[in-house]
Structures are given as C-alpha cells and as structure tokens.
Design an enzyme around this catalytic site. Structure first.
Site, PDB file in Angstrom:
ATOM      1  N   HIS A  11      22.776   0.217  11.377  1.00  0.00           N
ATOM      2  CA  HIS A  11      23.295   0.581  11.558  1.00  0.00           C
ATOM      3  C   HIS A  11      22.728   1.731  10.738  1.00  0.00           C
ATOM      4  CE1 HIS A  11      25.868  -2.265  12.126  1.00  0.00           C
ATOM      5  NE2 HIS A  11      26.407  -2.783  11.023  1.00  0.00           N
ATOM      6  N   CYS A  43      30.601  -6.817   9.307  1.00  0.00           N
ATOM      7  CA  CYS A  43      31.856  -7.311   9.367  1.00  0.00           C
ATOM      8  C   CYS A  43      33.077  -7.596  10.541  1.00  0.00           C
ATOM      9  CB  CYS A  43      32.395  -5.618   9.025  1.00  0.00           C
ATOM     10  SG  CYS A  43      32.307  -4.905  10.254  1.00  0.00           S
ATOM     11  N   SER A 113      18.555  -4.031   4.177  1.00  0.00           N
ATOM     12  CA  SER A 113      18.779  -5.240   3.118  1.00  0.00           C
ATOM     13  C   SER A 113      18.567  -6.661   3.458  1.00  0.00           C
ATOM     14  CB  SER A 113      20.072  -5.095   2.188  1.00  0.00           C
ATOM     15  OG  SER A 113      20.728  -5.509   3.573  1.00  0.00           O
ATOM     16  N   ASP A 179      32.347 -19.089  -8.032  1.00  0.00           N
ATOM     17  CA  ASP A 179      31.273 -17.744  -8.156  1.00  0.00           C
ATOM     18  C   ASP A 179      30.728 -17.700 -10.209  1.00  0.00           C
ATOM     19  OD1 ASP A 179      31.169 -14.515  -6.933  1.00  0.00           O
ATOM     20  OD2 ASP A 179      31.154 -14.350  -9.274  1.00  0.00           O
ATOM     21  N   GLY A 330      37.201  -1.669   1.384  1.00  0.00           N
ATOM     22  CA  GLY A 330      38.190  -2.324   1.718  1.00  0.00           C
ATOM     23  C   GLY A 330      38.256  -4.308   2.088  1.00  0.00           C
TER      24      GLY A 330
HETATM   25  C1  LIG Z   1      28.890 -10.489   6.779  1.00  0.00           C
HETATM   26  C2  LIG Z   1      29.184  -8.978   6.630  1.00  0.00           C
HETATM   27  C3  LIG Z   1      30.164  -7.672   6.131  1.00  0.00           C
HETATM   28  C4  LIG Z   1      29.752  -6.824   5.806  1.00  0.00           C
HETATM   29  N1  LIG Z   1      30.937  -6.187   6.126  1.00  0.00           N
HETATM   30  C5  LIG Z   1      31.217  -4.324   5.882  1.00  0.00           C
HETATM   31  C6  LIG Z   1      32.493  -3.977   5.788  1.00  0.00           C
HETATM   32  O1  LIG Z   1      33.103  -4.839   6.715  1.00  0.00           O
HETATM   33  N2  LIG Z   1      31.917  -2.306   5.911  1.00  0.00           N
HETATM   34  C7  LIG Z   1      31.008  -2.072   5.670  1.00  0.00           C
HETATM   35  O2  LIG Z   1      30.531  -0.659   4.957  1.00  0.00           O
HETATM   36  N3  LIG Z   1      29.556  -2.810   5.569  1.00  0.00           N
HETATM   37  C8  LIG Z   1      29.116  -4.151   5.751  1.00  0.00           C
HETATM   38  N4  LIG Z   1      28.151  -5.125   5.850  1.00  0.00           N
HETATM   39  C9  LIG Z   1      27.100  -3.889   4.849  1.00  0.00           C
HETATM   40  C10 LIG Z   1      26.575  -3.603   5.845  1.00  0.00           C
HETATM   41  O3  LIG Z   1      26.352  -4.246   6.862  1.00  0.00           O
HETATM   42  C11 LIG Z   1      25.439  -3.209   5.650  1.00  0.00           C
HETATM   43  O4  LIG Z   1      25.533  -2.309   4.535  1.00  0.00           O
HETATM   44  C12 LIG Z   1      24.555  -2.879   6.894  1.00  0.00           C
HETATM   45  O5  LIG Z   1      24.298  -3.289   8.132  1.00  0.00           O
HETATM   46  C13 LIG Z   1      23.438  -1.338   6.129  1.00  0.00           C
HETATM   47  O6  LIG Z   1      22.495  -1.258   7.580  1.00  0.00           O
HETATM   48  P1  LIG Z   1      21.258  -0.850   7.238  1.00  0.00           P
HETATM   49  O7  LIG Z   1      21.157  -0.343   9.088  1.00  0.00           O
HETATM   50  O8  LIG Z   1      20.907  -0.265   6.365  1.00  0.00           O
HETATM   51  O9  LIG Z   1      20.405  -2.401   6.996  1.00  0.00           O
HETATM   52  P2  LIG Z   1      20.267  -3.793   7.727  1.00  0.00           P
HETATM   53  O10 LIG Z   1      21.713  -3.845   9.384  1.00  0.00           O
HETATM   54  O11 LIG Z   1      19.477  -4.542   6.599  1.00  0.00           O
HETATM   55  O12 LIG Z   1      19.380  -3.279   8.996  1.00  0.00           O
HETATM   56  C14 LIG Z   1      17.878  -3.262   9.199  1.00  0.00           C
HETATM   57  C15 LIG Z   1      17.364  -3.543   9.842  1.00  0.00           C
HETATM   58  O13 LIG Z   1      15.757  -3.598  10.253  1.00  0.00           O
HETATM   59  C16 LIG Z   1      14.912  -4.300  10.556  1.00  0.00           C
HETATM   60  N5  LIG Z   1      14.187  -4.476   9.828  1.00  0.00           N
HETATM   61  C17 LIG Z   1      13.755  -5.259   8.523  1.00  0.00           C
HETATM   62  N6  LIG Z   1      12.476  -4.593   8.509  1.00  0.00           N
HETATM   63  C18 LIG Z   1      11.650  -4.992   9.525  1.00  0.00           C
HETATM   64  C19 LIG Z   1      10.443  -4.343   9.522  1.00  0.00           C
HETATM   65  N7  LIG Z   1       9.265  -4.916   8.860  1.00  0.00           N
HETATM   66  N8  LIG Z   1      10.009  -3.903  11.321  1.00  0.00           N
HETATM   67  C20 LIG Z   1      10.566  -3.535  12.337  1.00  0.00           C
HETATM   68  N9  LIG Z   1      12.482  -4.333  11.234  1.00  0.00           N
HETATM   69  C21 LIG Z   1      12.736  -4.054  10.720  1.00  0.00           C
HETATM   70  C22 LIG Z   1      16.379  -5.613  10.635  1.00  0.00           C
HETATM   71  O14 LIG Z   1      15.803  -6.156  12.090  1.00  0.00           O
HETATM   72  C23 LIG Z   1      17.162  -4.782  10.762  1.00  0.00           C
HETATM   73  O15 LIG Z   1      17.612  -4.987  11.989  1.00  0.00           O
HETATM   74  C24 LIG Z   1      28.951  -6.184   5.554  1.00  0.00           C
HETATM   75  C25 LIG Z   1      27.764  -7.571   5.503  1.00  0.00           C
HETATM   76  C26 LIG Z   1      27.461  -8.511   6.211  1.00  0.00           C
HETATM   77  C27 LIG Z   1      26.228  -9.433   6.036  1.00  0.00           C
HETATM   78  N1  LIG Z   2      34.570  -5.077   2.849  1.00  0.00           N
HETATM   79  C1  LIG Z   2      33.462  -4.757   3.182  1.00  0.00           C
HETATM   80  O1  LIG Z   2      33.372  -3.547   3.270  1.00  0.00           O
HETATM   81  C2  LIG Z   2      32.111  -6.088   2.917  1.00  0.00           C
HETATM   82  C3  LIG Z   2      30.448  -4.897   2.767  1.00  0.00           C
HETATM   83  N2  LIG Z   2      29.668  -6.444   2.590  1.00  0.00           N
HETATM   84  C4  LIG Z   2      28.660  -5.769   1.259  1.00  0.00           C
HETATM   85  O2  LIG Z   2      27.733  -6.225   1.788  1.00  0.00           O
HETATM   86  C5  LIG Z   2      26.668  -6.753   0.809  1.00  0.00           C
HETATM   87  C6  LIG Z   2      26.602  -7.759   0.145  1.00  0.00           C
HETATM   88  O3  LIG Z   2      28.618  -8.597   0.119  1.00  0.00           O
HETATM   89  P1  LIG Z   2      27.895  -9.985  -0.500  1.00  0.00           P
HETATM   90  O4  LIG Z   2      26.807 -10.735  -0.393  1.00  0.00           O
HETATM   91  O5  LIG Z   2      29.211 -10.504  -0.848  1.00  0.00           O
HETATM   92  O6  LIG Z   2      27.387  -9.068  -2.185  1.00  0.00           O
HETATM   93  P2  LIG Z   2      29.030  -8.405  -3.412  1.00  0.00           P
HETATM   94  O7  LIG Z   2      27.863  -7.646  -3.847  1.00  0.00           O
HETATM   95  O8  LIG Z   2      30.295  -8.413  -3.184  1.00  0.00           O
HETATM   96  O9  LIG Z   2      29.330 -10.290  -4.014  1.00  0.00           O
HETATM   97  C7  LIG Z   2      28.340 -10.969  -4.623  1.00  0.00           C
HETATM   98  C8  LIG Z   2      28.572 -12.132  -5.496  1.00  0.00           C
HETATM   99  O10 LIG Z   2      28.138 -13.080  -6.644  1.00  0.00           O
HETATM  100  C9  LIG Z   2      28.416 -13.357  -7.781  1.00  0.00           C
HETATM  101  N3  LIG Z   2      26.628 -14.390  -7.808  1.00  0.00           N
HETATM  102  C10 LIG Z   2      25.698 -13.295  -8.474  1.00  0.00           C
HETATM  103  N4  LIG Z   2      24.660 -13.990  -8.408  1.00  0.00           N
HETATM  104  C11 LIG Z   2      25.675 -15.403  -8.499  1.00  0.00           C
HETATM  105  C12 LIG Z   2      25.325 -16.707  -8.430  1.00  0.00           C
HETATM  106  N5  LIG Z   2      23.589 -17.239  -8.964  1.00  0.00           N
HETATM  107  N6  LIG Z   2      25.744 -18.179  -8.419  1.00  0.00           N
HETATM  108  C13 LIG Z   2      27.382 -17.891  -7.748  1.00  0.00           C
HETATM  109  N7  LIG Z   2      28.129 -16.526  -8.020  1.00  0.00           N
HETATM  110  C14 LIG Z   2      26.607 -15.605  -7.743  1.00  0.00           C
HETATM  111  C15 LIG Z   2      28.653 -12.077  -8.013  1.00  0.00           C
HETATM  112  O11 LIG Z   2      29.171 -12.495  -9.379  1.00  0.00           O
HETATM  113  C16 LIG Z   2      29.580 -11.935  -6.799  1.00  0.00           C
HETATM  114  O12 LIG Z   2      31.035 -11.609  -7.120  1.00  0.00           O
HETATM  115  C17 LIG Z   2      27.645  -5.782  -0.467  1.00  0.00           C
HETATM  116  O13 LIG Z   2      27.217  -4.394  -0.969  1.00  0.00           O
HETATM  117  C18 LIG Z   2      28.974  -6.005   0.236  1.00  0.00           C
HETATM  118  O14 LIG Z   2      29.674  -4.202  -0.681  1.00  0.00           O
HETATM  119  C19 LIG Z   2      30.001  -7.056   2.641  1.00  0.00           C
HETATM  120  C20 LIG Z   2      30.998  -8.279   3.541  1.00  0.00           C
HETATM  121  C21 LIG Z   2      32.610  -6.903   3.959  1.00  0.00           C
END
Ligand SMILES: Cc1cc2nc3c(=O)[nH]c(=O)nc-3n(C[C@H](O)[C@H](O)[C@H](O)COP(=O)(O)OP(=O)(O)OC[C@H]3O[C@@H](n4cnc5c(N)ncnc54)[C@H](O)[C@@H]3O)c2cc1C
Ligand SMILES: NC(=O)C1=CN([C@@H]2O[C@H](COP(=O)(O)OP(=O)(O)OC[C@H]3O[C@@H](n4cnc5c(N)ncnc54)[C@H](O)[C@@H]3O)[C@@H](O)[C@H]2O)C=CC1
Length: 445
Positions: A11, A43, A113, A179, A330
């Site tokens: 992203h 997401c 990350s 959790d 959200g």
């Molecule tokens: C299940 C889930 C649901 C989520 N839902 C939401 C949501 O609803 N709303 C929201 O705002 N955020 C959400 N997030 C969080 C969001 O996905 C991350 O904040 C976002 O992906 C960050 O984007 P980024 O580009 O910084 O990093 P990343 O998505 O982590 O991308 C990093 C990129 O760098 C590449 N890379 C890493 N190291 C190297 C290397 N050494 N050489 C070459 N390439 C490399 C990777 O392959 C990857 O493509 C969600 C995350 C997950 C996992």
């Molecule tokens: N709707 C959205 O905007 C979404 C955003 N994201 C983002 O992606 C990132 C990662 O999401 P999450 O992994 O859900 O992180 P998170 O920070 O939202 O939740 C992690 C949870 O793990 C728990 N935890 C930590 N250590 C633990 C342990 N040892 N055993 C059991 N529980 C433990 C914490 O108490 C917390 O509730 C966050 O920054 C989140 O905001 C992810 C999904 C949807």
C-alpha cells in the site's frame, strides 16, 4: 534522469510509485518487492475467508503490469538483502538466486510490517497460521475445505483476531478467541464499547477467553496442531491463528538509520529518515500522532497511503509536509459497526491527560422512521485545555463517516466547547434535529 528506488510495493509503496509516475515523468522509478503480488487489501481477508465475497479478485488494485505500463521498472519476487547507503546501492536477490544491484538518487523504504511471532513451544506445528499476506489467506481457505478442521482458536482479539473470529464462525467452525488482555479491542475502545463487541461476539457463538496467557501449542503424531494450552485452560484446536500485532520490518535500516523505541524507522513530517536521501513510509516507519502530539507507531493501510504520497513529492523535490494522523479506525462485525479516533478515555488517563468524557445514546433517526437503530457516541476531551482527544461511535447503523469530523477536530485542536455548536444539518432520512454530536458535547462541564 534522477532515479528513485522503492523497496516494497504494497500500500505505501504503490501510493508513492503512482504519485511519482503521475506527477514527475522526468524521474526514473525502480521497484523491488519480494512478494509475487502487489496491493493486496488485507482488510478483505476476513470477508474472503468468511465467504462474504466470492473471490480475492477485487482485493488487488495494482500489479507489476500496471506499474510498468506507467513507466516503472519492477523487480518482483526479488528480496533486497543489503543497502549500501554510503555508495547509494541496493542489493536484491531474485527467486532464481540472481543478484541484482541498482543505484539510486533517492530511496523510499516501504518494507511494511511483520506479524509478531510468539516464542512458544509448538508454534511451528501444521495449521498454525499467520494472516497477513494473500498467500496466508489462500492457505487458510484451502485448509478449511478439510471437514476435519472443526475447532479454530484465534489468539489475539485485536482487529485481525475479531474479524477472523467472525469469518470462521461464518464457515461454521467452533471458534475460541483468546487474549492476554481482559477484553477484545483493548487498543481501540473504552470498556463499555468493548462490552458491546464482546456481547455481540458471544451472542454469535464465539467462545471468548480473555486474561489468558498462551503457554504452548500441542500436536499429534503428524505434527498437526491439536491443542492450545493457556495458563488457565486448554482448548481443542485443528487450526490456530496467531494475530497478536505487527512489528515494523526495519531490518534493512538497522545500523544506519535512526529507529523508534519499537524499531520503526524514525521519520520527520516529510517522511525523511536520518539519512536525507532516504524516506520511510507505511508500517515500517513512525508517524506523527496529533492526539498525543508526539511521534507514534500506528500500522494502518490508510497511513501507508498518505505517507507514500508525502514521501513521493518530497523525494521528487517538491516540499510537502505531512499533517499527522489520529489513528482513525473502524470495524464491522455481525452488523455491529464501531469506529474510533484519537485517544480512548482509559489511554488518555494513562498518558497523564486531565481526561474526561461525555457520552450520548440515541436513535440515529427520529422515532417515526422505520429501520432505525441506537447510536452511542463518546467524546474524550482534556478538562484543562478543553481539547478534543478522541471519540468512539457504535451502532448497527452505518455511522462510519461520523468519526471523520472528530478526526479533523483532533487534528485542528478544536475544543469540546467549540464543538457544542457545530453546524450539523438535519433531515429525518438521516438524523435527528437534536443530534447526538451536539447532545453529547453539550454535556461537557
Ligand atoms: C488481515 C488484515 C486486515 C487489515 N485491515 C485493515 C483495514 O481494514 N484498514 C487499515 O487501514 N489497515 C488494515 N490492515 C493493516 C494494513 O494492511 C497495513 O497497515 C498495510 O498493509 C501497510 O502497508 P505497507 O505498504 O506499509 O506495508 P506492507 O503491507 O507490510 O507491505 C510491505 C511490502 O514490502 C515488501 N518487502 C518487505 N521487505 C522486503 C525486502 N527486503 N525486499 C523486497 N520487498 C520487501 C513486502 O513483500 C510487501 O509487499 C490490515 C492488515 C491485515 C493483515
Ligand atoms: N479494521 C482495521 O482497521 C484493521 C486494522 N488492522 C491493523 O493491523 C495491525 C495488526 O492487527 P492485529 O494483529 O489484530 O493487532 P492489534 O494490535 O489490533 O491486536 C493485537 C491483540 O493481541 C493481543 N495480544 C498481544 N500479545 C498477546 C499474547 N501473547 N497472547 C494473547 N494475546 C496477545 C493484544 O492484547 C491485542 O488485543 C494493527 O495495527 C491493526 O490496527 C488489522 C485488521 C483490521
């Protein structure tokens, strides 16, 4: 031609690359990504796993081809393993083991990350899953086809954990959500809002197990996970999801760039690192948090996109200062929508603010309108400065856009007193003349 090299094309990277290609045709853009896809919307993962959408097709908005058609040179499945910051050289290795070296004038780090790995016995067992990449979701979906997978334990009741708990329930699995904290969503909401979500999850049959510490995972003779052992209980498990948060992927920055306390790459409001020719964006870097008026780490796709845009302009020589964020977020689970921005009351107190809150619950629309639900709004503010510090809204109505006004209020340091008389329109199709925004704010002493 000045060359801008971007490492990581999800992203953050995609936003930076597109901004450069659209606005600065005189720059050369070279991209490395170790993955085989670009721009996967994590997401949508829960929607896909939970069969609320049919396929992952719509979960991508960019590709190597799209970026190349717009003029970038893209190395996919090529991991950068070393950066020579002094000589401005980047070293990558492709999937066939070939080494690729590219030089740069400006470098944008967008390496994102990684899910936190818990150091517990059994973490390497089969069917113990992380959920971040497209490939992770694909793997989980394929495994769920096996009818023997009945019990799914989700560890971590943050945003990913709660969304996936719903998805597995929709796949008719027995779901346990564990959790360490005393509730779900402790990082985002105050207790009474968390209670609404916990009640919602419970009512939909999810087994909630809070204040439990994961000790180990056990497996069978085929090395497949069978049990989750915590300090209080043990649970049968055919699949375990580990979703306990993210850490910044900043390995390439170590030994050269200044890092934040959690190892995120420290940046200024131009996304510039401690090396003036290197920018960091998205989940690998820090961000300025307007609610606490300090640098913070907030991993969200929205921040990745915004910081990507800021870095791209600055790397191309046009100054653009970021305005900081409020961590607006959200979630929508089984029809319960919750949104928040800035600080919760609990967090504000912990940080030493003279925090207070006002709360108001009312129907979204006048009582004579059908299909109408309650909305609960909490506004957190500082009693001395009167500054709005945060807000949370929960409802079965789509209240998602309402939180943005509080995001702006925090950004612009609006006081709760000024907010009391904010001009809010009224139309029965949408809201009430005595709007809960106004009613909550008027309650502030
Ligand atoms: C299940 C889930 C649901 C989520 N839902 C939401 C949501 O609803 N709303 C929201 O705002 N955020 C959400 N997030 C969080 C969001 O996905 C991350 O904040 C976002 O992906 C960050 O984007 P980024 O580009 O910084 O990093 P990343 O998505 O982590 O991308 C990093 C990129 O760098 C590449 N890379 C890493 N190291 C190297 C290397 N050494 N050489 C070459 N390439 C490399 C990777 O392959 C990857 O493509 C969600 C995350 C997950 C996992
Ligand atoms: N709707 C959205 O905007 C979404 C955003 N994201 C983002 O992606 C990132 C990662 O999401 P999450 O992994 O859900 O992180 P998170 O920070 O939202 O939740 C992690 C949870 O793990 C728990 N935890 C930590 N250590 C633990 C342990 N040892 N055993 C059991 N529980 C433990 C914490 O108490 C917390 O509730 C966050 O920054 C989140 O905001 C992810 C999904 C949807």
């Amino acid at each position: 031609m000045e060359k801008i090299l971007v490492i990581g094309a999800n992203h953050g990277g995609t936003a930076a690359i597109n901004t450069i290609l659209t606005n600065y045709p005189n720059k050369k853009v070279v991209v490395f990504d170790k993955n085989s896809n670009i721009s996967f919307l994590g997401c949508g993962m829960a929607l896909w796993i939970g069969k609320q959408i049919d396929s992952a097709e719509g979960l991508f908005y960019s590709s190597k081809e799209k970026l190349e058609n717009n003029g970038a040179k893209v190395y996919m499945e090529t991991e950068v393993f070393h950066i020579d910051y002094i000589n401005k050289l980047v070293y990558g290795r492709d999937k066939n083991g070939n080494e690729i070296i590219e030089d740069y004038d400006k470098l944008i780090l967008s390496t994102g990350s990684l899910p936190i790995e818990l150091n517990i016995p059994g973490k390497e067992l089969e069917n113990v899953q992380f959920v971040k990449l497209y490939q992770h979701a694909e793997d989980v979906i394929k495994k769920l086809e096996n009818k023997k997978i009945k019990n799914v334990v989700v560890v971590g009741a943050g945003y990913i954990g709660v969304e996936l708990a719903e998805a597995f329930k929709r796949c008719e699995k027995n779901v346990t959500l564990v959790d360490l904290a005393s509730s779900s969503l402790t990082g985002y909401y105050d207790e009474n809002f968390r209670d609404l979500m916990n009640e919602n999850l419970k009512n939909h049959g999810i087994n909630l197990r809070f204040s439990e510490k994961l000790l180990k995972l056990e497996g069978n003779e085929n090395n497949q996970v069978t049990k989750v052992i915590t300090d209080k209980n043990e649970y049968d498990a055919d699949m375990v999801i580990l979703a306990v948060g993210f850490i910044p992927n900043s390995k390439l920055a170590q030994d050269h760039l200044k890092l934040f306390k959690n190892n995120a790459i420290l940046v200024n409001s131009y996304q510039q690192t401690s090396d003036k020719d290197v920018y960091a964006i998205g989940d690998c870097g820090t961000i300025y948090d307007n609610a606490i008026e300090e640098v913070n780490y907030i991993a969200l796709a929205t921040n990745a996109v915004r910081t990507g845009i800021v870095a791209a302009h600055n790397a191309c020589g046009i100054e653009l200062e970021g305005i900081g964020v409020q961590g607006s977020n959200g979630i929508s689970i089984f029809g319960l929508n919750m949104v928040s921005t800035g600080l919760t009351y609990e967090r504000a107190l912990k940080l030493g603010f003279n925090a207070e809150y006002v709360e108001h619950t009312d129907l979204q629309k006048p009582g004579f309108i059908k299909n109408n639900n309650d909305v609960t709004l909490r506004i957190v503010y500082d009693k001395i400065s009167r500054r709005i510090l945060g807000a949370q809204i929960a409802s079965k109505e789509d209240i998602s856009m309402g939180i943005h006004v509080f995001s702006l209020a925090i950004q612009e340091k609006v006081t709760i007193d000024k907010f009391k008389l904010l001009d809010i329109f009224f139309l029965p199709h949408f809201n009430q003349p005595y709007n809960y925004f106004t009613m909550a704010a008027l309650g502030a002493k």
